[in-house]
Write an enzyme that holds these catalytic residues in place. Structure first.
Site, PDB file in Angstrom:
ATOM      1  CE  LYS A   1       0.988   1.134   4.481  1.00 17.93           C
ATOM      2  NZ  LYS A   1       1.709   2.314   4.940  1.00 17.93           N
TER       3      LYS A   1
ATOM      4  N   PRO B   1      10.483  -4.362  -0.631  1.00 21.10           N
ATOM      5  CG  PRO B   1      10.762  -2.080  -1.016  1.00 21.10           C
ATOM      6  CD  PRO B   1      10.090  -3.294  -1.560  1.00 21.10           C
TER       7      PRO B   1
ATOM      8  CG  ASP C   1      -0.194   0.080   8.511  1.00 16.54           C
ATOM      9  OD1 ASP C   1      -0.979   0.924   8.984  1.00 16.54           O
ATOM     10  OD2 ASP C   1       0.907   0.373   8.015  1.00 16.54           O
TER      11      ASP C   1
HETATM   12  O1  C5P Z   1       0.976  -1.202  15.173  1.00 21.39           O
HETATM   13  P1  C5P Z   1       2.384  -1.370  14.700  1.00 21.39           P
HETATM   14  O2  C5P Z   1       3.019  -2.632  15.240  1.00 21.39           O
HETATM   15  O3  C5P Z   1       2.570  -1.240  13.246  1.00 21.39           O
HETATM   16  O4  C5P Z   1       3.188  -0.171  15.334  1.00 21.39           O
HETATM   17  C1  C5P Z   1       4.597  -0.121  15.362  1.00 21.39           C
HETATM   18  C2  C5P Z   1       5.017   1.049  16.234  1.00 21.39           C
HETATM   19  O5  C5P Z   1       4.697   2.279  15.581  1.00 21.39           O
HETATM   20  C3  C5P Z   1       4.299   1.130  17.571  1.00 21.39           C
HETATM   21  O6  C5P Z   1       4.974   0.369  18.553  1.00 21.39           O
HETATM   22  C4  C5P Z   1       4.367   2.613  17.861  1.00 21.39           C
HETATM   23  O7  C5P Z   1       5.651   2.967  18.329  1.00 21.39           O
HETATM   24  C5  C5P Z   1       4.226   3.236  16.492  1.00 21.39           C
HETATM   25  N1  C5P Z   1       2.839   3.601  16.157  1.00 21.39           N
HETATM   26  C6  C5P Z   1       2.239   4.680  16.799  1.00 21.39           C
HETATM   27  N2  C5P Z   1       0.970   5.038  16.474  1.00 21.39           N
HETATM   28  C7  C5P Z   1       0.286   4.379  15.519  1.00 21.39           C
HETATM   29  C8  C5P Z   1       0.872   3.285  14.846  1.00 21.39           C
HETATM   30  C9  C5P Z   1       2.171   2.925  15.192  1.00 21.39           C
HETATM   31  O8  C5P Z   1       2.854   5.305  17.687  1.00 21.39           O
HETATM   32  N3  C5P Z   1      -0.958   4.780  15.209  1.00 21.39           N
END
Ligand code: C5P
Length: 294
Positions: free
Chosen positions: A10, A93, A135
């Site tokens: 995406k 990637p 995501d």
């Molecule tokens: O949800 P995901 O595992 O993709 O998130 C990875 C990191 O990105 C989280 O641990 C957080 O630090 C940050 N994040 C965030 N706010 C979001 C999505 C991700 O702070 N809405």
């Protein structure tokens, strides 16, 4: 039984961070668009546990891999004791802001639910997906979508008319950006951290109505503030694409840059010019915005 699935990625046409939440995540609104470039996954019922192999030796094949975690959480939630062998052929990637790993996890949930005869309803798959990553729920469906909350609350948009004949150019510079790093750095940019809500829906409405040219619309990404400051090369990429008449933006938490060209042949032509200007080291791909017919 064996299943083979393509796992797409995406871009975020708009990613507007609305503030930091008490749980440490960030509240956001985003307009996500599928890009029909793929990793490949194969699934086979065998053994008594999850066994993952991957073409990329730099990726973990245990619970450090989202595919492994998706399979394990599916089997536990569905109460299935049988094992599963999975192979991931990585073509996209890594740490790229393209949701490659999230797409792999979503594809795994859907494929296993199909393989075992649909034991989990859509709502339960959604919960498992949201627990795997912000995501992942986007990849349980194939349309462009608005996403809210921390990114896990999806509102599908069947068609963005303005992108009808258009095509994406995607560039990965050869280095990744860590998502936690990008969000943490945002604290240094208060206006990027505290965006005004409403921009994502507004962009979706104008692109859906087809009345605007993508290059003249308000693409925006709050996470560019830290990323472009640390990696000015990404700014140069965007300037190149804008000079060629394309809208251009960083996707997600980076490091990929995308551009929107009017057609696939135009995208391919601009990609060739990009290659001669910036050299062969970047990963470069083009794809029509609409899903190609099989
Ligand atoms: O949800 P995901 O595992 O993709 O998130 C990875 C990191 O990105 C989280 O641990 C957080 O630090 C940050 N994040 C965030 N706010 C979001 C999505 C991700 O702070 N809405």
């Amino acid at each position: 039984m064996r299943l083979e699935r393509q796992s797409h990625c995406k871009v975020n046409l708009l990613l507007n961070i609305l503030g930091k939440r008490p749980d440490g995540f960030h509240e956001l609104e985003t307009l996500m668009h599928p890009v029909w470039l793929h990793d490949e996954l194969s699934f086979e019922q065998t053994g008594s546990s999850v066994a993952l192999t991957c073409s990329d030796p730099s990726l973990p094949t245990d619970s450090g891999n989202l595919v492994f975690r998706a399979a394990a959480s599916f089997l536990a939630a569905a109460g299935i004791e049988q094992g599963i062998k999975i192979h991931l052929e990585k073509k996209l990637p890594l740490a790229a802001g393209l949701g490659g790993g999230s797409g792999n996890a979503g594809t795994t949930l859907l494929a296993l639910n199909e393989m075992f005869g649909g034991p989990l309803p859509a709502g339960r798959l959604q919960e498992l997906a949201a627990a795997l990553g912000s995501d992942v729920p986007f990849f349980l469906q194939q349309n462009p979508a608005l996403a809210f909350g921390r990114g896990e609350l999806i509102e599908e948009i069947p068609h963005l008319g303005a992108l009808g004949g258009a095509a994406f150019i995607i560039v990965h510079p050869g280095f990744g950006i860590s998502t936690p790093w990008a969000y943490k750095e945002l604290a240094k940019y208060p206006s990027a951290l505290n965006g005004t809500p409403g921009r994502a829906r507004k962009l979706a409405q104008s692109l859906a109505a087809g009345v605007v040219h993508p290059a003249t619309t308000d693409l925006y990404n709050s996470l560019e503030a830290p990323a472009l400051n640390k990696y000015p090369l990404l700014q140069l990429y965007q300037e190149f694409f804008r000079a060629h008449g394309c809208a251009s933006l960083m996707s997600g938490s980076g490091s990929s840059t995308f551009a929107i060209a009017e057609s696939l042949p135009q995208a391919q032509q601009i990609a060739e010019e990009f290659r001669s200007k910036f050299g062969p080291s970047a990963w470069l791909a083009t794809a029509p915005c609409l899903k190609p017919r099989p």
